[in-house]
Design an enzyme around this catalytic site. Structure first.
Site, PDB file in Angstrom:
ATOM      1  N   CYS A  18       0.810  -1.210   0.000  1.00 21.09           N
ATOM      2  CA  CYS A  18       0.000   0.000   0.000  1.00 21.09           C
ATOM      3  C   CYS A  18       0.848   1.266   0.000  1.00 21.09           C
ATOM      4  O   CYS A  18       0.316   2.356   0.101  1.00 21.09           O
ATOM      5  CB  CYS A  18      -0.984   0.013   1.156  1.00 21.09           C
ATOM      6  SG  CYS A  18      -0.181   0.160   2.704  1.00 21.09           S
ATOM      7  N   LYS A  21       1.551   3.832  -5.144  1.00 23.25           N
ATOM      8  CA  LYS A  21       2.075   3.399  -6.431  1.00 23.25           C
ATOM      9  C   LYS A  21       1.770   4.456  -7.506  1.00 23.25           C
ATOM     10  O   LYS A  21       2.118   4.292  -8.652  1.00 23.25           O
ATOM     11  CB  LYS A  21       1.439   2.058  -6.841  1.00 23.25           C
ATOM     12  CG  LYS A  21       1.892   0.868  -6.021  1.00 23.25           C
ATOM     13  CD  LYS A  21       3.240   0.350  -6.498  1.00 23.25           C
ATOM     14  CE  LYS A  21       3.620  -0.978  -5.902  1.00 23.25           C
ATOM     15  NZ  LYS A  21       3.705  -0.965  -4.434  1.00 23.25           N
ATOM     16  N   THR A  48      -5.190  24.106  -7.254  1.00 26.10           N
ATOM     17  CA  THR A  48      -3.805  24.594  -7.179  1.00 26.10           C
ATOM     18  C   THR A  48      -2.911  23.647  -6.382  1.00 26.10           C
ATOM     19  O   THR A  48      -1.790  23.988  -6.042  1.00 26.10           O
ATOM     20  CB  THR A  48      -3.731  25.991  -6.529  1.00 26.10           C
ATOM     21  OG1 THR A  48      -4.366  25.919  -5.245  1.00 26.10           O
ATOM     22  CG2 THR A  48      -4.412  27.049  -7.360  1.00 26.10           C
ATOM     23  N   ASP A  51      -2.453  23.107   0.219  1.00 26.28           N
ATOM     24  CA  ASP A  51      -2.428  22.213   1.364  1.00 26.28           C
ATOM     25  C   ASP A  51      -3.814  21.921   1.903  1.00 26.28           C
ATOM     26  O   ASP A  51      -4.093  20.836   2.387  1.00 26.28           O
ATOM     27  CB  ASP A  51      -1.571  22.839   2.473  1.00 26.28           C
ATOM     28  CG  ASP A  51      -0.157  23.035   2.001  1.00 26.28           C
ATOM     29  OD1 ASP A  51       0.488  22.023   1.724  1.00 26.28           O
ATOM     30  OD2 ASP A  51       0.289  24.191   1.889  1.00 26.28           O
ATOM     31  N   HIS A 140     -14.010   8.022  12.448  1.00 32.70           N
ATOM     32  CA  HIS A 140     -14.605   6.871  11.782  1.00 32.70           C
ATOM     33  C   HIS A 140     -13.532   5.816  11.599  1.00 32.70           C
ATOM     34  O   HIS A 140     -12.391   6.137  11.284  1.00 32.70           O
ATOM     35  CB  HIS A 140     -15.177   7.282  10.421  1.00 32.70           C
ATOM     36  CG  HIS A 140     -15.873   6.158   9.718  1.00 32.70           C
ATOM     37  ND1 HIS A 140     -17.078   5.650  10.148  1.00 32.70           N
ATOM     38  CD2 HIS A 140     -15.531   5.437   8.624  1.00 32.70           C
ATOM     39  CE1 HIS A 140     -17.443   4.660   9.340  1.00 32.70           C
ATOM     40  NE2 HIS A 140     -16.517   4.512   8.405  1.00 32.70           N
ATOM     41  N   SER A 141     -13.919   4.542  11.790  1.00 28.91           N
ATOM     42  CA  SER A 141     -12.944   3.470  11.614  1.00 28.91           C
ATOM     43  C   SER A 141     -13.519   2.363  10.750  1.00 28.91           C
ATOM     44  O   SER A 141     -14.739   2.134  10.733  1.00 28.91           O
ATOM     45  CB  SER A 141     -12.528   2.912  12.977  1.00 28.91           C
ATOM     46  OG  SER A 141     -13.670   2.449  13.661  1.00 28.91           O
ATOM     47  N   ASP A 227       3.739  23.066   3.063  1.00 32.24           N
ATOM     48  CA  ASP A 227       4.574  22.178   3.872  1.00 32.24           C
ATOM     49  C   ASP A 227       5.159  21.091   2.977  1.00 32.24           C
ATOM     50  O   ASP A 227       4.592  20.740   1.946  1.00 32.24           O
ATOM     51  CB  ASP A 227       3.804  21.592   5.069  1.00 32.24           C
ATOM     52  CG  ASP A 227       2.575  20.797   4.659  1.00 32.24           C
ATOM     53  OD1 ASP A 227       2.094  20.961   3.524  1.00 32.24           O
ATOM     54  OD2 ASP A 227       2.096  20.002   5.489  1.00 32.24           O
TER      55      ASP A 227
HETATM   56 CO    CO Z   1       0.598  20.004   2.698  1.00 30.70          CO
HETATM   57 CO    CO Z   2      -1.770  17.055   3.069  1.00 26.72          CO
HETATM   58 CO    CO Z   3      -0.887  27.023   1.618  1.00 24.23          CO
END
Ligand code: CO
Ligand code: CO
Ligand code: CO
Length: 344
Positions: A18, A21, A48, A51, A140-141, A227
């Site tokens: 997992c 890929k 775009t 984040d 949630h699980s 980030d």
């Molecule tokens: Co980010």
């Molecule tokens: Co993220």
């Molecule tokens: Co940003």
């Protein structure tokens, strides 16, 4: 937690194949076919590759929302939970937002792993959320042979103070708030190739919240921010350059890198995701001829819970403010007219 139980966490992830890929190029092709909502209150959508999404509520208030989850990259379940939470929260900080609430997202093999492991993952996430001042509301699980954990995080932001990855201006200087190479290091841990100090440093870096840096950014602003996560420094830099219609110039010697990560890259011990990242970004990047393949690989290393990459025209004051807040910060290059990336 016995070592036997712990070791199974990352080996489970590997055996079920997992690890992503799908290359970064393929993924954006598929996402690009989705229709953006026509709602004018949608201030930042997925188009775009930013984040987090931003949705305006009032002239002074917008919601900022993100979700992230993945299989274990470390064997200790508490540490895995803490890293997954720090990683999910990071996208809110990268937008200049303040995270408020989170929901757990969990996949877990209740038939093959003790519930004690599950409890430790959730405890790691809850402690990290508490450190961020974020309330975990629920979650949630699902049953799955490979454990996966993460969070959907909601925060607030002023609609005029959103930091996207697309706002950089020519002449901006580029700052980075964490070392790179944790993808190589976690692979090295699994293969038994790195020192205990290298392992501790990688885990500490991934578990560290981007909260302090995010708070300074939310207060002082910047032209652009993102980030560093799965696409690596070069992948995220490419999105910033493309989104801002500029060229990024960085100096290899200025980029903070975990030494053992570079050694692993040079020994051809890079994770598949890092190899795919480099293969994808090579078309946009001009490397100095003196840079070997290991050095190029480490710049493309797929990070988990990496640092913030910031473009600003006020680098000196921002650096001083970040350092005063206890954030380590490195200046790695600048934005100029043009397109693509140059690594000197
Ligand atoms: Co980010
Ligand atoms: Co993220
Ligand atoms: Co940003």
């Amino acid at each position: 937690m016995s070592q036997e139980q712990a070791v199974r966490l990352t080996s489970l992830a590997k055996s079920a194949g997992c690890a992503a890929k799908v290359g970064p190029g393929q993924l954006s092709q598929v996402l690009g076919r989705l229709q953006r909502s026509a709602d004018p209150r949608l201030l930042v959508g997925f188009e775009t590759n930013d984040d987090a999404g931003v949705f305006q509520l009032t002239p002074e208030l917008a919601l900022v929302q993100t979700v992230d989850f993945f299989p274990p990259m470390v064997d200790d379940p508490y540490t895995f939970g803490a890293i997954a939470a720090a990683n999910a929260l990071s996208d809110i900080y990268a937008m200049g937002g303040t995270p408020l609430t989170a929901l757990n997202i969990l996949a877990f093999p209740t038939k093959t792993l003790p519930l004690e492991v599950l409890a430790e993952i959730l405890r790691g996430g809850a402690d990290k959320a508490a450190e961020a001042g974020v309330a975990v509301l629920g979650g949630h699980s699902v049953e799955d042979e490979v454990p996966k954990y993460g969070m959907a995080v909601t925060g607030t932001i002023h609609p005029q103070r959103i930091l996207t990855n697309a706002g950089a201006q020519a002449g901006d200087r580029l700052l980075l708030t964490k070392r790179i190479g944790v993808g190589l290091l976690t692979t090295g841990i699994k293969r038994g190739l790195i020192s205990p100090e290298g392992e501790r440093a990688a885990i500490a870096s991934m578990a560290q919240l981007n909260k302090l840096a995010g708070e300074v950014l939310a207060r002082r602003g910047a032209h652009a921010c993102t980030d560093i996560t799965g696409f690596g420094l070069l992948g995220h830099l490419n999105e910033m350059a493309r989104g801002s219609n500029l060229r990024a110039e960085i100096r290899f010697a200025a980029v903070p890198i975990f030494e053992e990560a570079l050694a692993l890259a040079r020994a051809d011990e890079a994770p598949g995701g890092t190899e795919r990242n480099l293969a994808y970004v090579e078309q946009f990047v001009t490397f100095a001829e003196t840079l070997d393949r290991g050095q190029r690989l480490v710049l493309a290393d797929a990070q988990t819970s990496g640092g913030l990459l910031i473009a600003t025209n006020e680098a000196d004051t921002l650096k001083a403010d970040l350092e005063a807040a206890g954030v380590t910060v490195w200046e790695i290059g600048r934005m100029v007219e043009g397109s693509g990336i140059t690594v000197a």
